[in-house]
Every structure is written in structure tokens, then in C-alpha cells.
Design a protein around this motif. Structure first.
Motif, mmCIF file in Angstrom:
data_model
loop_
_atom_site.group_PDB
_atom_site.id
_atom_site.type_symbol
_atom_site.label_atom_id
_atom_site.label_comp_id
_atom_site.label_asym_id
_atom_site.label_seq_id
_atom_site.Cartn_x
_atom_site.Cartn_y
_atom_site.Cartn_z
ATOM 1 N N SER A 181 0.842 -1.200 0.000
ATOM 2 C CA SER A 181 0.000 0.000 0.000
ATOM 3 C C SER A 181 0.874 1.246 0.000
ATOM 4 O O SER A 181 1.982 1.242 0.553
ATOM 5 N N LYS A 250 -6.857 7.161 -3.342
ATOM 6 C CA LYS A 250 -7.593 5.953 -3.727
ATOM 7 C C LYS A 250 -7.335 5.602 -5.190
ATOM 8 O O LYS A 250 -7.190 4.423 -5.538
ATOM 9 N N GLN A 253 -3.688 4.302 -5.393
ATOM 10 C CA GLN A 253 -3.576 3.012 -4.718
ATOM 11 C C GLN A 253 -4.181 1.897 -5.566
ATOM 12 O O GLN A 253 -3.594 0.816 -5.713
ATOM 13 N N SER A 254 -5.355 2.159 -6.146
ATOM 14 C CA SER A 254 -6.009 1.166 -6.999
ATOM 15 C C SER A 254 -5.137 0.823 -8.204
ATOM 16 O O SER A 254 -4.966 -0.356 -8.553
ATOM 17 N N GLU A 255 -4.555 1.853 -8.828
ATOM 18 C CA GLU A 255 -3.697 1.628 -9.992
ATOM 19 C C GLU A 255 -2.412 0.933 -9.582
ATOM 20 O O GLU A 255 -1.891 0.079 -10.320
ATOM 21 N N GLU A 257 -2.004 -1.260 -7.217
ATOM 22 C CA GLU A 257 -2.298 -2.680 -7.031
ATOM 23 C C GLU A 257 -2.382 -3.406 -8.371
ATOM 24 O O GLU A 257 -1.845 -4.506 -8.529
ATOM 25 N N LEU A 258 -3.056 -2.778 -9.340
ATOM 26 C CA LEU A 258 -3.186 -3.403 -10.657
ATOM 27 C C LEU A 258 -1.831 -3.543 -11.349
ATOM 28 O O LEU A 258 -1.500 -4.609 -11.896
#
Length: 273
Positions: A181, A250, A253-255, A257-258
Motif C-alpha cells: 500500500s 484511492k 492506490q487502486s492503480e 495494485e493493478l
């Protein structure tokens, strides 16, 4: 061949075997090479930089050399989302921060984003001769221990966003993080974006699976740099900063992870071939 030559040759072979067999030795050796090469890339063109001090173009040649040396050491990057860059106006570019190797990421971004300025802690300025080269290509040095002075310096530089169509590059986490994260963002870069009423350009770099500072691992790896679409700060005020920070966090963070999952799959596939 003299005795001295034999000794040097023997030492070279010994170092080669140690580096080959020990991941820890390889980790320190490759980082040593990276630091030396980074300094050479930065300092070599200094005589030419003196002709136009504080000009972002001074970093173009060092950036090119840095990307090549990074590839030589095994840190390869793919840049995506170049179409999201708009050179017709300035803005704040936000990137996640993982390692000193992020210098290679800056090297890839510098010629893409256009007129750029990077923000760094004041201590970097005194890392001679690298600090001199950084100053010559326009790095903004701030004293993190003096919040008022840092804020004043950044606010002055934020005028360049509108006056010179400059892009100011920040690591919003403020320190290095290599977990799954992103670290919490600090407010400084968001204040600049809102005050300039400009744009925020999020840039996400996949996790460095090839690098582990705790386990002392520095292997070869393919990484992804993704430039996301701009976020307008027009009409926003200081009261809007907290929800803006949450929104950008957000999104990144989402990108992250991907991209991290994708880069892991790519690296695992390359190992199996």
C-alpha cells in the motif's frame, strides 16, 4: 604479467564469484554502481549546464544516460499514458516513492512532461557534486524541518505553474515505501495544486519486485510507469484539500495494485522462459 597485475586479476575473479554467489554482495555492488553512474551522468555535463543555470533542459542528457545505465543494471521500465500529458499548461505531478532507483523514473518522465521542476529535501543540495548538478537543472530544495520556509518556497515555485507552464514533480508520501500500500500523502503538493488552480497529474509506478532492501536483493526486473489523466483543481479551495487527497490516494492506490500484479506476472513469466 607482473605480481601486481596477478593480484588485481585475482581480486577481480574473487569479487566476480562473490557477487555471483551472494545476493547480498550483489545488492551492495549494484547499488554502488548505480550511485557512481548516477553521479557521472549528472556531473559530466555540468560545464554545459553552466551556460544556462536553473534550466530544466540541463537534465535531458543526464536523464537519457540514467535510463540506459538503469537498463544495464537490470531496472527496465515501460512508460504508459504519454497521451495524458498536456504541455500547454503547468501542473503538479505526483509519484509514489519506493527507492533511490526512483531517480530512473524521473529520468524517464523528465523529457516527457516538458518544463519540469522536482522538489527535494535540502540535504541533497549539499551532496556535492550531485547537488550542484541538481541545482543547475532547477531542483527546488526545501527545508523539511522548517515548515514555514518550505511552504513559502513551494508557494513561490507554484507561480511557475501558470507563468511558465511548468510541471512540479512531487513524491506526496514524503518518504520511501515498498509495501503493498502507498503511504499516507502529505498536504504540501495539494496546497500547491489548489493555490495554482491548475492540474494534478498522478503517475503510478509498479512495485519493485526485483528489489528488496531488507533481504538485500537487487535482481533484474521489468517495471511499469503509468501516467494517469489529469485532475483539475479549478474552483477548489483549501477546504477541498482533504477530500481531494483522499480521491487521489484511492485512485493511485487502486492503480498501484493493478500494475503491481501485472508486473509480478511479467517478471515471473520472464524467469520461467
Amino acid at each position: 604479467m607482473t605480481a601486481t597485475s596477478n593480484e588485481l586479476l585475482g581480486l577481480a575473479f574473487m569479487m566476480f564469484f562473490i557477487i555471483t554467489l551472494s545476493s547480498t554482495a550483489r545488492y551492495y555492488f549494484k547499488f554502488f554502481c548505480f550511485i557512481v553512474l548516477a553521479v557521472i551522468c549528472a556531473v559530466g555535463p555540468v560545464p554545459f549546464m553552466l551556460l544556462r543555470p536553473r534550466d530544466y533542459r540541463n537534465a535531458l542528457l543526464p536523464a537519457y544516460l540514467c535510463t540506459k545505465f538503469g537498463q544495464m543494471l537490470g531496472a527496465s521500465f515501460e512508460v504508459r499514458g504519454k497521451e495524458n500529458i498536456n504541455r500547454q499548461h503547468g501542473g503538479v505531478v505526483l509519484m509514489n516513492h519506493q527507492s533511490a532507483l526512483d531517480l530512473i523514473v524521473l529520468a524517464f518522465l523528465w523529457p516527457i512532461v516538458g518544463r519540469a521542476t522536482v522538489v527535494a529535501k535540502r540535504e541533497v543540495l549539499y551532496m556535492f557534486p550531485f547537488g550542484l548538478a541538481s541545482w543547475l537543472w532547477g531542483t527546488l530544495f526545501i527545508d523539511r524541518k522548517n515548515r514555514n520556509a518550505a511552504k513559502t518556497a513551494i508557494n513561490k515555485e507554484s507561480k511557475a505553474i501558470n507563468e511558465k507552464q511548468a510541471k512540479i514533480l512531487f513524491f506526496p508520501e514524503g518518504t520511501r515505501g515498498d509495501g503493498d500500500s502507498l503511504l499516507p500523502f502529505k498536504k504540501g503538493s495539494f496546497h500547491v495544486a489548489v493555490e495554482s488552480q491548475g492540474y494534478i497529474q498522478p503517475v503510478v509506478i509498479s512495485k519493485y519486485h526485483f528489489l528488496n532492501s531488507k533481504a538485500k536483493i537487487f535482481n533484474r526486473g521489468q517495471n511499469i510507469i503509468k501516467i494517469l489523466p489529469e485532475i483539475s483543481c479549478a474552483g477548489l479551495t483549501k477546504d477541498d484539500i482533504p477530500p481531494l487527497m483522499e480521491r487521489v490516494y484511492k485512485l493511485m492506490q487502486s492503480e498501484y495494485e493493478l500494475l503491481t500484479d501485472e508486473s509480478l506476472a511479467i517478471n515471473n513469466l520472464s524467469k520461467s522462459l
